[in-house]
Design an enzyme around this catalytic site. Structure first.
Site, short mmCIF file in Angstrom:
data_model
loop_
_atom_site.label_atom_id
_atom_site.label_comp_id
_atom_site.label_asym_id
_atom_site.label_seq_id
_atom_site.Cartn_x
_atom_site.Cartn_y
_atom_site.Cartn_z
N ASP A 196 107.61 10.74 -1.88
CA ASP A 196 108.36 11.52 -2.86
C ASP A 196 108.67 10.71 -4.11
O ASP A 196 108.90 11.26 -5.18
CB ASP A 196 109.64 12.04 -2.21
CG ASP A 196 109.30 13.05 -1.13
OD1 ASP A 196 109.17 14.23 -1.43
OD2 ASP A 196 109.08 12.62 0.03
N ARG A 246 116.66 18.92 -7.22
CA ARG A 246 116.41 17.99 -6.12
C ARG A 246 116.20 16.59 -6.72
O ARG A 246 115.34 16.41 -7.59
CB ARG A 246 115.19 18.42 -5.28
CG ARG A 246 115.39 19.80 -4.63
CD ARG A 246 114.45 20.03 -3.48
NE ARG A 246 114.70 19.15 -2.37
CZ ARG A 246 113.88 18.98 -1.34
NH1 ARG A 246 112.73 19.62 -1.31
NH2 ARG A 246 114.17 18.15 -0.36
N GLN A 257 109.30 20.44 8.89
CA GLN A 257 108.12 20.70 8.04
C GLN A 257 106.82 20.33 8.76
O GLN A 257 105.78 20.90 8.47
CB GLN A 257 108.21 19.89 6.73
CG GLN A 257 109.30 20.35 5.79
CD GLN A 257 110.56 19.52 5.95
OE1 GLN A 257 110.91 19.13 7.07
NE2 GLN A 257 111.27 19.27 4.88
N ARG A 278 108.54 23.32 -1.74
CA ARG A 278 109.01 21.97 -1.46
C ARG A 278 107.79 21.06 -1.41
O ARG A 278 106.67 21.52 -1.46
CB ARG A 278 109.87 21.89 -0.18
CG ARG A 278 109.56 22.87 0.88
CD ARG A 278 108.54 22.54 1.95
NE ARG A 278 108.21 21.16 2.15
CZ ARG A 278 106.98 20.72 2.21
NH1 ARG A 278 105.95 21.53 2.10
NH2 ARG A 278 106.73 19.44 2.42
N GLY A 279 108.09 19.76 -1.30
CA GLY A 279 107.01 18.79 -1.37
C GLY A 279 106.88 18.32 -2.82
O GLY A 279 106.92 19.13 -3.76
#
Ligand code: MRU
Length: 367
Positions: A242, A89, A201, A52-53
């Site tokens: 993001d 995503r 996170q 993720r990220g």
């Protein structure tokens, strides 16, 4: 970044047909690597947040396309595998950016050459991500030097949200790169780490990273930042991103907007660190136009943690009859952003400044 004396990237291809990742679902309790050998496996790893990220899922999707280049025998098969990756995503633009870059590299090339071309392109995407984050550290360090100079000898306090560390990229991290650089340069720095519900996170990943690097930090409940700012305990805020629109609106982990409001109300500088692969040059007005991922309510209703023996448990923290909503990101308008720290320097969150500096990147990614 080093783990127990060994250098790791978050994603790499040890041999053709195999993508290796650090399984971020297991941190901070276990450091485990997993091998992904199909596009379906990569898509599942991204959707389930094993990786993720923004930068990390971009690089992983780049390597996923290297697997697609092996699996696909026709252009339409390649496009449909690309579609599977892009749909995993929706908010972090790095993912679609990396897939499109692979599509551009493979277009009009013979099918037999796809595996080699796509592997090279995936390596280039990962290398560029790492290099960009390193440069973000260089430029961000100058900002921190400036803040430190105003309070000689005193600790510089920074607040961060979610994980924009090396785990969220290929290496170095975006928001953490200047922090690591300042720490290495001997500037006394302390990090307030937002826990970042619902997936934590900050508490799980950023705290783990900072502890391993020996950077002083304190984990705080998500709603603490405003109070700390009112009491002069935060010198600046730095978050990742993001997706950033061409006018500088920033989509980042849910809760970022509230930190930016509190920072503005208290005169605390609010910086966002990002590689240029996180800009979306095709849109303005992030509140209206950035797609915000909604994830399952179970991430709000349940929490994972270890008991005092180290045994992991998943516990329900919300009454069974209560539904939960899980918006994964929010948008901070450009007017609340003090500056964007990029691999090319620090810029105002302003369309004219951004388009002038990144005209080559913007042209390349225009639809
Ligand atoms: O849902 P995640 O963990 O993939 O969220 C992305 C993030 O890590 C944060 O929003 C982060 O601050 C952006 S920096 C890559």
């Amino acid at each position: 970044m080093n783990v127990d004396g060994k250098h790791f990237r978050t994603v790499w291809m040890p041999e053709p047909g195999v993508v290796r990742i650090i399984d971020q679902r297991r941190l901070p309790w276990a450091f485990e690597l997993i091998a992904l050998k199909s596009v379906a496996g990569v898509a599942h790893a991204i959707r389930d947040m094993a990786v993720r990220g923004a930068g990390c899922i971009g690089a992983t999707a780049g390597y996923g396309m290297a697997l697609a280049a092996i699996e696909a025998k026709t252009w339409s098969e390649l496009e449909s595998l690309a579609g599977i990756l892009v749909e995993t995503r929706p908010t972090a633009v790095n993912l679609a950016w990396a897939v499109n870059r692979q599509i551009d590299a493979l277009r009009n090339q013979p099918v037999t050459s796809w595996p080699d071309i796509a592997k090279c392109e995936a390596e280039a995407i990962a290398d560029e991500d790492s290099a960009a984050c390193e440069q973000i550290g260089v430029h961000g360090l100058e900002l921190i030097r400036g803040i430190a100079a105003k309070k000689p000898g005193a600790v510089v306090n920074v607040l961060t949200h979610c994980n924009a560390g090396w785990l969220a990229f290929v290496d170095h991290g975006s928001a953490t790169a200047p922090i690591y650089a300042a720490h290495d340069a001997g500037i006394p720095i302390h990090v307030w780490v937002d826990e970042t519900r619902p997936r934590n996170q900050g508490a799980r990943l950023t705290a783990w990273e900072l502890a391993r690097q020996g950077v002083p930090h304190t984990v705080i409940a998500d709603n603490t930042g405003g109070h700390l700012m009112q009491h002069g305990q935060v010198d600046f805020v730095i978050t990742g991103a993001d997706r950033v629109t061409r006018n500088g609106d920033v989509a980042n982990k849910i809760g970022t907007y509230l930190k930016a409001l509190a920072a503005r109300d208290n005169g605390v500088p609010f910086y966002v660190a990002l590689p240029s692969s996180t800009f979306d040059w095709n849109i303005t007005d992030g509140v209206k136009n950035i797609p915000i991922e909604q994830r399952g309510g179970e991430e709000v209703n349940w929490m994972e943690g270890a008991d005092s023996n180290g045994t992991l448990h998943n516990v329900r923290v919300v009454p069974a009859a209560s539904p939960a909503a899980n918006y994964a990101f929010d948008v901070t308008p450009a007017r609340l952003v003090t500056g964007l720290i990029t691999e090319r320097g620090v810029f105002a969150a302003d369309e004219r400044a951004l388009c002038a500096t990144f005209s080559d990147v913007a042209r390349a990614s225009a639809l």
